[in-house]
Design a protein around this motif. Structure first.
Motif, mmCIF file in Angstrom:
data_model
loop_
_atom_site.group_PDB
_atom_site.id
_atom_site.type_symbol
_atom_site.label_atom_id
_atom_site.label_comp_id
_atom_site.label_asym_id
_atom_site.label_seq_id
_atom_site.Cartn_x
_atom_site.Cartn_y
_atom_site.Cartn_z
ATOM 1 N N ARG A 90 5.989 -3.744 2.194
ATOM 2 C CA ARG A 90 6.066 -3.763 0.723
ATOM 3 C C ARG A 90 4.785 -4.355 0.132
ATOM 4 O O ARG A 90 4.286 -3.874 -0.874
ATOM 5 N N ALA A 91 4.242 -5.393 0.768
ATOM 6 C CA ALA A 91 2.992 -5.993 0.285
ATOM 7 C C ALA A 91 1.848 -4.986 0.383
ATOM 8 O O ALA A 91 1.011 -4.894 -0.511
ATOM 9 N N GLY A 92 1.803 -4.209 1.466
ATOM 10 C CA GLY A 92 0.777 -3.182 1.612
ATOM 11 C C GLY A 92 0.913 -2.105 0.552
ATOM 12 O O GLY A 92 -0.079 -1.603 0.036
ATOM 13 N N LEU A 93 2.138 -1.767 0.217
ATOM 14 C CA LEU A 93 2.398 -0.772 -0.810
ATOM 15 C C LEU A 93 1.914 -1.264 -2.176
ATOM 16 O O LEU A 93 1.454 -0.492 -3.002
ATOM 17 N N HIS A 94 1.984 -2.584 -2.389
ATOM 18 C CA HIS A 94 1.592 -3.185 -3.671
ATOM 19 C C HIS A 94 0.136 -3.668 -3.685
ATOM 20 O O HIS A 94 -0.262 -4.408 -4.581
ATOM 21 N N ALA A 95 -0.662 -3.248 -2.726
ATOM 22 C CA ALA A 95 -2.086 -3.624 -2.715
ATOM 23 C C ALA A 95 -2.797 -2.987 -3.909
ATOM 24 O O ALA A 95 -2.400 -1.918 -4.377
ATOM 25 N N PRO A 96 -3.855 -3.614 -4.408
ATOM 26 C CA PRO A 96 -4.580 -3.042 -5.556
ATOM 27 C C PRO A 96 -5.219 -1.695 -5.213
ATOM 28 O O PRO A 96 -5.575 -1.437 -4.075
ATOM 29 N N PHE A 97 -5.366 -0.865 -6.227
ATOM 30 C CA PHE A 97 -6.051 0.417 -6.108
ATOM 31 C C PHE A 97 -7.468 0.219 -6.637
ATOM 32 O O PHE A 97 -7.651 -0.222 -7.765
ATOM 33 N N ARG A 98 -8.449 0.531 -5.800
ATOM 34 C CA ARG A 98 -9.859 0.428 -6.198
ATOM 35 C C ARG A 98 -10.621 1.606 -5.603
ATOM 36 O O ARG A 98 -10.403 1.965 -4.452
ATOM 37 N N PRO A 99 -11.567 2.165 -6.360
ATOM 38 C CA PRO A 99 -12.373 3.248 -5.780
ATOM 39 C C PRO A 99 -13.352 2.683 -4.756
ATOM 40 O O PRO A 99 -13.730 1.513 -4.845
ATOM 41 N N GLN A 100 -13.745 3.488 -3.788
ATOM 42 C CA GLN A 100 -14.724 3.024 -2.808
ATOM 43 C C GLN A 100 -16.128 3.522 -3.132
ATOM 44 O O GLN A 100 -17.047 2.729 -3.261
ATOM 45 N N ALA A 101 -16.296 4.823 -3.262
ATOM 46 C CA ALA A 101 -17.640 5.389 -3.457
ATOM 47 C C ALA A 101 -18.283 4.867 -4.740
ATOM 48 O O ALA A 101 -19.426 4.393 -4.721
ATOM 49 N N ALA A 102 -17.573 4.940 -5.839
ATOM 50 C CA ALA A 102 -18.132 4.489 -7.118
ATOM 51 C C ALA A 102 -18.436 2.998 -7.093
ATOM 52 O O ALA A 102 -19.432 2.549 -7.667
ATOM 53 N N ARG A 103 -17.610 2.246 -6.421
ATOM 54 C CA ARG A 103 -17.808 0.794 -6.348
ATOM 55 C C ARG A 103 -19.102 0.456 -5.610
ATOM 56 O O ARG A 103 -19.909 -0.347 -6.060
#
Length: 162
Positions: A15-28
């Protein structure tokens, strides 16, 4: 207590993995690199300006410094887009605007048709882009869009599941 699948992960870990933040990789990566480059080049230009162009004064140096700072801030803001889920809702930080949504406000998640990022359909009839999941990340972005759709479904179930 581990799960029955033999992975050693508990339901709370999943459940904690499911609730991890969403962040872009390439643009970041690109925008953080660009921010560092712009900051360094701006500092070098401001320091060198009196010797390479003596006709420019302190006001010009300040203007160049402010422009470099603005570009660096913009790059940092782009690099910091995200969507942070928790048990009560989703906090979306896009390029200019941040918004907090309760799970009940989100009707569906869309990521097809050439969209550059995930789009949420909201209960009030509006739509909202989620720049934290970007098409440029390829298969990872597809998986993240599915994870967000799973979260929406998980948190929008009712006792009658209507």
């Amino acid at each position: 207590m581990s799960d029955e699948s033999g992975t050693g992960r508990t339901p709370d870990d999943a459940r904690a993995g499911l609730h991890a933040p969403f962040r872009p990789q390439a643009a970041r990566v690109v925008t953080l690199g660009l921010a560092v480059l712009v900051a360094l080049l701006t500092a070098a230009l401001v320091a060198a300006l009196p010797s390479i162009a003596p006709e420019y004064g302190p006001g010009d140096q300040a203007g160049i410094a402010l422009l470099g700072l603005a570009i660096t801030w913009f790059c940092w803001r782009q690099a910091s887009v995200s969507a942070r889920p928790d048990e009560t809702g989703l906090t979306i930080r896009n390029l200019v605007v941040s918004r907090r949504l309760a799970w009940a406000e989100i009707v569906s998640v869309r990521f097809g048709g050439g969209r550059p990022w995930v789009q949420l359909d909201l209960a009030d009839g509006d739509t909202l882009a989620v720049m934290g999941i970007q098409r440029a990340d390829g298969a990872r972005a597809d998986a993240e869009a599915r994870r967000l759709a799973t979260l929406v479904e998980l948190h929008s179930r009712t006792a009658r599941d209507d």
